[in-house]
Motif scaffolding. Sequence first.
Motif, short mmCIF file in Angstrom:
data_model
loop_
_atom_site.label_atom_id
_atom_site.label_comp_id
_atom_site.label_asym_id
_atom_site.label_seq_id
_atom_site.Cartn_x
_atom_site.Cartn_y
_atom_site.Cartn_z
N UNK A 1 67.44 80.05 49.09
CA UNK A 1 66.69 80.85 50.07
C UNK A 1 65.77 81.84 49.36
N UNK A 2 66.26 82.51 48.32
CA UNK A 2 65.47 83.50 47.61
C UNK A 2 64.19 82.90 47.03
N UNK A 3 64.33 81.77 46.34
CA UNK A 3 63.18 81.19 45.67
C UNK A 3 62.25 80.44 46.63
N UNK A 4 62.79 79.90 47.74
CA UNK A 4 61.92 79.28 48.74
C UNK A 4 61.03 80.34 49.39
N UNK A 5 61.62 81.48 49.74
CA UNK A 5 60.84 82.58 50.31
C UNK A 5 59.75 83.01 49.33
N UNK A 6 60.09 83.07 48.07
CA UNK A 6 59.12 83.45 47.03
C UNK A 6 57.96 82.45 46.98
N UNK A 7 58.30 81.16 46.96
CA UNK A 7 57.26 80.12 46.89
C UNK A 7 56.37 80.14 48.13
N UNK A 8 57.01 80.21 49.30
CA UNK A 8 56.24 80.23 50.55
C UNK A 8 55.34 81.45 50.60
N UNK A 9 55.82 82.56 50.03
CA UNK A 9 55.02 83.77 49.97
C UNK A 9 53.75 83.60 49.14
N UNK A 10 53.78 82.67 48.19
CA UNK A 10 52.60 82.39 47.38
C UNK A 10 51.60 81.49 48.10
N UNK A 11 52.11 80.70 49.07
CA UNK A 11 51.28 79.69 49.71
C UNK A 11 50.67 80.15 51.04
N UNK A 12 51.48 80.75 51.91
CA UNK A 12 51.01 81.10 53.26
C UNK A 12 49.75 81.98 53.27
N UNK A 13 49.64 82.99 52.40
CA UNK A 13 48.42 83.83 52.44
C UNK A 13 47.12 83.07 52.15
N UNK A 14 47.23 81.86 51.62
CA UNK A 14 46.03 81.09 51.28
C UNK A 14 45.39 80.44 52.50
N UNK B 1 53.99 68.05 41.87
CA UNK B 1 52.56 67.99 41.57
C UNK B 1 51.87 69.30 41.94
N UNK B 2 52.25 69.86 43.08
CA UNK B 2 51.66 71.12 43.51
C UNK B 2 52.05 72.25 42.58
N UNK B 3 53.32 72.26 42.18
CA UNK B 3 53.80 73.30 41.28
C UNK B 3 53.03 73.33 39.97
N UNK B 4 52.66 72.15 39.48
CA UNK B 4 51.91 72.08 38.22
C UNK B 4 50.53 72.71 38.36
N UNK B 5 49.96 72.64 39.57
CA UNK B 5 48.61 73.19 39.77
C UNK B 5 48.64 74.70 40.01
N UNK B 6 49.82 75.26 40.29
CA UNK B 6 49.92 76.67 40.64
C UNK B 6 50.35 77.56 39.47
N UNK B 7 50.54 76.97 38.31
CA UNK B 7 50.90 77.76 37.15
C UNK B 7 52.37 77.64 36.79
N UNK B 8 52.71 78.20 35.63
CA UNK B 8 54.06 78.08 35.08
C UNK B 8 55.11 78.71 35.98
N UNK B 9 54.81 79.93 36.50
CA UNK B 9 55.80 80.64 37.33
C UNK B 9 56.15 79.86 38.57
N UNK B 10 55.13 79.39 39.28
CA UNK B 10 55.37 78.63 40.51
C UNK B 10 56.14 77.33 40.22
N UNK B 11 55.80 76.69 39.11
CA UNK B 11 56.47 75.44 38.76
C UNK B 11 57.95 75.69 38.42
N UNK B 12 58.22 76.77 37.71
CA UNK B 12 59.60 77.12 37.39
C UNK B 12 60.37 77.46 38.66
N UNK B 13 59.73 78.15 39.59
CA UNK B 13 60.37 78.48 40.87
C UNK B 13 60.73 77.20 41.62
#
Length: 456
Positions: free
Chosen positions: A187-200, A289-301
């Motif tokens: 839950x913690x990391x999904x919220x983090x990832x979604x937080x990176x995507x929704x504002x776009x 594939x998406x994680x690779x395009x979003x940078x190291x942090x997003x991919x690790x998440x």
Amino acid sequence: MNIGFMFWGFLIIYGIIMMFLSPKTTTVGGFFKGEDKEGKPASTFMLTASIFISWIFAKSVTNAANLGAKYGIVGGIAYATYWLCIPLAGFVIYRLRRKFGATGIVSFITNNYGKGAAIAFAAAILIRLFNEVWSNTSVVGGYYGKSTSKEFIFAALVFTIITLVYSMKGGLRSSIFTDAIQAIIFVFFVVWIIGLIIPKHSIGDFVYSGNWKLDAGVDMLLVSCLQIFSYPFHDPVLTDRGFISEEKTMLKAFVVSGVLGFIAILVFSFIGIHAKLVALPLSDNVPADLGRTMGVTAYLLMIMVMVSAAGSTLDSTFSSIAKLTAYDLPNMAGKNLGKKAITMGMIIMVVMAIIGNLPMIIGTNILKATTISGTMVIGLAPIFILHGIVKPTKLGFHLSFWCGIILGFALTLNIIPSIFAIGNGENAMLLGVNLYGLILCNIGYIIPGLLSKYKI
């Protein structure tokens, strides 16, 4: 190289933490029923968290994102609908326990439909558990390399060994305990990832990303609506948890976890919808594939999300296969193995870890682990839902059960005439087989019951 150490380091650290925190169990009640050292069942919170995360398979969140990328919001809702079968299963199990005194799925089948039916049902469960191994380890491997590559296979096997070791340590008790930890991580990391995507994007971009047409994902949604009536009953990861606590506690846990699961899967499909909106090419693993395009942090998440989801399902799979083969089936045969059952269960875990990874090594489509197996077990719907409403008969069980199995294999072999397809979409044949097949299974179950009731 530093990034590589970071990714592999996370996998190792995750394994160490799980092995350290996982409780050791030496009692039959703890290993097979999830009881604590005092013989008490899991609490409502632990049970809810366990059902929630153990059904958030790594393959499931990957499929949700893939379908979101393919069909937009329609695809996300289509796949999330599967999670509504959890509350449905809760109500059915509650009824079977309260009205018919059921104490377990295998024993219920044995007592009402005979040992032959129980053996056939156990075979279906084994297929399900087999699919759960390779489909989840494949997802983890996909974040470390391309399918069938050395990195892919090595990561999947390391993950399997980690999960196997702590699963052997505590069986179902270990699975339930670690599930709570994995649920929090997820839950913690999904919220983090979604937080990176929704504002776009705007919310409207997500809501109106799909096309509500039969060939644009609605056919998959209808397949999900049909399969939820049978799908949960061939999954011991879910049904085992339906008999280890008081009935009302169980029902509450099933309802809450099902609703939360629906929301979680739908939200995760936003990752795929985002990929669709930015025109990322479709693949079998959109999140990676998406994680690779979003940078190291997003991919690790993304890796953290998938490892926690896959781990919760895989440890539950190991504990379920151990219970089925070392506890349920021997008891069905009138043999109580006592504590020897724990040793036998551990051996079976190792065997399943090896055999279950063979499809991962050769490479196959993870969506098939859901849709094909779901078709094979459509005959379970009337057996559990109509039990007691229609008089149960051995003939009714076998007509319904084997009708689903045969149709599932026929669908896999692509030998069903095209006339049975509904619509022109990619899932047209899948929809047709499930609709007409479910009707046939119900007829096969009901008619022997009516003939027996009225002695015709």
